[in-house]
Design a protein around this motif. Structure first.
Motif, PDB file in Angstrom:
ATOM      1  N   UNK A 111      -8.290  -2.881   8.116  1.00 42.39           N
ATOM      2  CA  UNK A 111      -6.879  -2.242   8.511  1.00 42.39           C
ATOM      3  C   UNK A 111      -6.432  -2.084   8.278  1.00 42.39           C
ATOM      4  N   UNK A 112      -5.770  -3.133   8.376  1.00 44.38           N
ATOM      5  CA  UNK A 112      -4.139  -3.662   7.458  1.00 44.38           C
ATOM      6  C   UNK A 112      -3.836  -3.489   6.819  1.00 44.38           C
ATOM      7  N   UNK A 159      -3.085   6.041  10.434  1.00 49.65           N
ATOM      8  CA  UNK A 159      -3.667   5.326  10.300  1.00 49.65           C
ATOM      9  C   UNK A 159      -3.532   4.348  11.541  1.00 49.65           C
ATOM     10  N   UNK A 160      -2.337   4.172  12.670  1.00 45.19           N
ATOM     11  CA  UNK A 160      -2.591   4.845  14.042  1.00 45.19           C
ATOM     12  C   UNK A 160      -4.116   5.219  15.046  1.00 45.19           C
ATOM     13  N   UNK A 161      -4.403   6.051  13.598  1.00 46.36           N
ATOM     14  CA  UNK A 161      -5.781   6.673  14.759  1.00 46.36           C
ATOM     15  C   UNK A 161      -7.014   6.298  14.311  1.00 46.36           C
ATOM     16  N   UNK A 164     -10.806  -2.773  15.081  1.00 48.28           N
ATOM     17  CA  UNK A 164     -10.327  -3.612  15.683  1.00 48.28           C
ATOM     18  C   UNK A 164     -11.251  -4.357  15.935  1.00 48.28           C
ATOM     19  N   UNK A 165     -12.437  -4.541  15.142  1.00 49.06           N
ATOM     20  CA  UNK A 165     -13.047  -5.664  14.861  1.00 49.06           C
ATOM     21  C   UNK A 165     -12.975  -6.443  13.569  1.00 49.06           C
ATOM     22  N   UNK A 166     -12.318  -5.591  12.880  1.00 52.58           N
ATOM     23  CA  UNK A 166     -11.906  -5.766  11.059  1.00 52.58           C
ATOM     24  C   UNK A 166     -10.423  -5.437  10.699  1.00 52.58           C
ATOM     25  N   UNK A 167      -9.603  -6.392  11.191  1.00 51.20           N
ATOM     26  CA  UNK A 167      -7.980  -5.798  11.483  1.00 51.20           C
ATOM     27  C   UNK A 167      -8.036  -6.010  10.150  1.00 51.20           C
ATOM     28  N   UNK A 168      -8.340  -7.510   8.863  1.00 51.53           N
ATOM     29  CA  UNK A 168      -7.536  -7.312   8.147  1.00 51.53           C
ATOM     30  C   UNK A 168      -7.901  -5.675   7.056  1.00 51.53           C
TER      31      UNK A 168
END
Length: 198
Positions: A169-170, A155-157, A163-167
């Protein structure tokens, strides 16, 4: 007695012929294509059953209407190939040309590479996953390069790519890499950019 000797001779001959060479499976061919080094798309049939399933990432058998049997093509002779719903692209990794299976295409491209390895001490087929951002900002040129996603701390990678759509990724699981979830997240991310034309 002659019948017994004849029977023994026939058995010996049959055994000798049967063990002469290793039995090979007939190639299973499906409609497919490959893109040659001149960017021409060549249609024909691709072999889908190599003896080692990981060979599809190194080379593939291709048969057109004029050939009697499949010829082997590697990543130096083909830029890409596809069969069924799978597409493979030629890339250079660690100084070696191989094929990666393209799992998702868009602003973010997501790929898989399978190879023979060991899982918990047993011979098995392992997978590596790669990602690249085709629309990354010039200040982040390293995101345009193919990057291997580590199974540990994956997930860190992935964070710089989302970063443009952080939701999106979260929503990924923090500890367990799940191929299906990551594919869904990449597809969701790409939807935002297919609408805007980026």
């Amino acid at each position: 007695m002659k019948k017994l000797i004849s029977l023994i001779l026939m058995f010996a001959m049959y055994s000798g012929f049967a063990q002469r060479g290793k039995a090979k499976m007939l190639p299973v061919l499906e409609k497919g294509y490959y893109i040659n080094t001149r960017n021409d798309t060549v249609w024909g049939k691709v072999q889908t059953n190599p003896e080692d399933p990981t060979d599809l990432y190194k080379q593939f058998g291709f048969k057109n209407n004029r050939s009697k049997k499949p010829k082997m093509l590697n990543a130096q002779r083909a830029k890409a190939y596809g069969v069924g719903d799978k597409d493979y692209v030629s890339v250079e990794l660690n100084g070696k040309k191989i094929f990666l299976q393209r799992l998702v295409t868009g602003r973010l491209n997501f790929y898989q590479y399978e190879y023979n390895g060991k899982i918990e001490g047993y011979a098995a087929i392992e997978s590596d996953f790669y990602i690249k951002d085709t629309g990354a900002d010039p200040s982040e040129a390293d995101l345009k390069e193919l990057k291997k996603i580590s199974g540990l701390f994956y997930k860190r990678g992935l964070k710089p790519y989302f970063k443009d759509q952080p939701m999106i990724w979260s929503d990924l699981d923090k500890y367990n890499f799940d191929e299906v979830s990551v594919i869904a997240a990449v597809k969701e991310f790409n939807k935002f950019y297919s609408k805007t034309g980026n």
